[in-house]
Write a protein that holds these residues in place. Sequence first.
Motif, short mmCIF file in Angstrom:
data_model
loop_
_atom_site.label_atom_id
_atom_site.label_comp_id
_atom_site.label_asym_id
_atom_site.label_seq_id
_atom_site.Cartn_x
_atom_site.Cartn_y
_atom_site.Cartn_z
N CYS A 13 48.02 51.39 41.53
CA CYS A 13 49.06 51.42 42.57
C CYS A 13 49.15 52.77 43.28
O CYS A 13 49.59 52.83 44.43
CB CYS A 13 50.42 51.05 41.97
N TYR A 14 48.77 53.84 42.63
CA TYR A 14 48.88 55.16 43.25
C TYR A 14 47.88 55.31 44.41
O TYR A 14 48.24 55.80 45.49
CB TYR A 14 48.63 56.26 42.23
N SER A 15 46.65 54.90 44.18
CA SER A 15 45.60 55.11 45.17
C SER A 15 45.16 53.85 45.89
O SER A 15 44.38 53.93 46.84
CB SER A 15 44.37 55.72 44.49
N ARG A 16 45.66 52.69 45.44
CA ARG A 16 45.22 51.39 45.95
C ARG A 16 43.72 51.15 45.68
O ARG A 16 43.09 50.29 46.29
CB ARG A 16 45.50 51.22 47.45
N LYS A 17 43.15 51.90 44.77
CA LYS A 17 41.74 51.76 44.45
C LYS A 17 41.51 50.57 43.53
O LYS A 17 42.27 50.35 42.58
CB LYS A 17 41.22 53.03 43.77
N ILE A 18 40.47 49.80 43.81
CA ILE A 18 40.05 48.75 42.89
C ILE A 18 39.25 49.44 41.79
O ILE A 18 38.13 49.88 41.99
CB ILE A 18 39.20 47.68 43.60
N ILE A 19 39.87 49.54 40.62
CA ILE A 19 39.24 50.30 39.52
C ILE A 19 38.49 49.40 38.56
O ILE A 19 37.77 49.89 37.68
CB ILE A 19 40.29 51.14 38.78
N GLY A 20 38.65 48.08 38.72
CA GLY A 20 37.89 47.14 37.90
C GLY A 20 37.87 45.78 38.56
O GLY A 20 38.81 45.40 39.25
N TRP A 21 36.78 45.05 38.36
CA TRP A 21 36.69 43.70 38.90
C TRP A 21 35.61 42.92 38.18
O TRP A 21 34.72 43.51 37.58
CB TRP A 21 36.43 43.69 40.41
N ARG A 22 35.75 41.62 38.22
CA ARG A 22 34.73 40.74 37.62
C ARG A 22 34.67 39.45 38.42
O ARG A 22 35.71 38.88 38.77
CB ARG A 22 35.08 40.45 36.17
N LEU A 23 33.45 39.00 38.71
CA LEU A 23 33.22 37.76 39.45
C LEU A 23 32.49 36.78 38.54
O LEU A 23 31.49 37.13 37.93
CB LEU A 23 32.37 38.05 40.69
N ASP A 24 33.01 35.55 38.45
CA ASP A 24 32.37 34.56 37.58
C ASP A 24 32.72 33.17 38.07
O ASP A 24 33.42 33.00 39.08
CB ASP A 24 32.80 34.76 36.13
N THR A 25 32.23 32.16 37.33
CA THR A 25 32.41 30.77 37.74
C THR A 25 33.46 30.05 36.91
O THR A 25 33.55 28.83 36.95
CB THR A 25 31.07 30.01 37.62
N HIS A 26 34.26 30.78 36.14
CA HIS A 26 35.28 30.16 35.29
C HIS A 26 36.61 30.90 35.46
O HIS A 26 36.66 32.00 35.99
CB HIS A 26 34.85 30.19 33.82
N LEU A 27 37.67 30.26 34.95
CA LEU A 27 39.00 30.84 35.04
C LEU A 27 39.61 31.09 33.66
O LEU A 27 40.83 31.12 33.52
CB LEU A 27 39.92 29.90 35.84
N ARG A 28 38.77 31.28 32.65
CA ARG A 28 39.29 31.55 31.31
C ARG A 28 39.89 32.96 31.24
O ARG A 28 39.63 33.81 32.10
CB ARG A 28 38.18 31.40 30.27
N ALA A 29 40.66 33.21 30.21
CA ALA A 29 41.31 34.51 30.04
C ALA A 29 40.30 35.65 29.98
O ALA A 29 40.61 36.78 30.36
CB ALA A 29 42.18 34.51 28.78
N GLU A 30 39.08 35.37 29.53
CA GLU A 30 38.09 36.43 29.42
C GLU A 30 37.74 37.03 30.78
O GLU A 30 37.30 38.18 30.85
CB GLU A 30 36.83 35.92 28.71
N LEU A 31 37.93 36.27 31.86
CA LEU A 31 37.67 36.82 33.20
C LEU A 31 38.58 38.01 33.46
O LEU A 31 38.13 39.06 33.92
CB LEU A 31 37.89 35.74 34.26
N ALA A 32 39.86 37.86 33.17
CA ALA A 32 40.82 38.96 33.35
C ALA A 32 40.54 40.09 32.38
O ALA A 32 40.66 41.27 32.74
CB ALA A 32 42.24 38.43 33.17
#
Length: 202
Positions: free
Chosen positions: A63-82
């Motif tokens: 929130c301080y810098s609005r920087k995306i500090i982590g991300w993941r792209l996949d084909t499922h919506l399981r908790a492991e994506l987050a």
Amino acid sequence: MVCGVGPHAAGCANAPQDGEQSALADLVQRDFTTTAPDEKWVGDITYLANDEGWAYLATVLDCYSRKIIGWRLDTHLRAELAIEALEDVISRRNPNGNIFHSDRGSQYTSHFFREFCRANGLRPSVGATGVCFDNSVADSFFATLKKELVHGRSWNTVSEIRTPVFQFIETYYNRHRPHSAMNYRTPEEQEDKFAKLTLTAT
């Protein structure tokens, strides 16, 4: 070090355990202001269409810098994506009591996601059900992504999406896109400014 929870924590069921839903707290209360990086992180998941179906993009934004500090792209919506979107961030930035805020999606309210946060120095926080303002900073990034990358484009496969998403986040958004809320500094410029001020103060 990133701490897991149980032998198969990331792949477990996504629903909160009995009684946990009522204990979910909003530690942000729509106040996304901060005085330094790594005080408040926000996360969310969006959908990206392709000819094979859907890809799901989970992000972590400071929130301080609005920087995306982590991300993941996949084909499922399981908790492991987050969880996977957070893992590299935790290794790099060593959270120590800062807030991770999200909506009430099942990935974020699951027992295993919340335990993962606590085991790695994060305080999980969620907004109210169905209230977009409670996670407006994360939503604002996705609106920018859809407007500046997604609209008017199509992809055949999930694999074709990965490179444009990487380039948008890592090359353009974090390094070159100015934000009016930060006197038109980019996310990386905002963090560099803080680092220089901190160094000067010492």
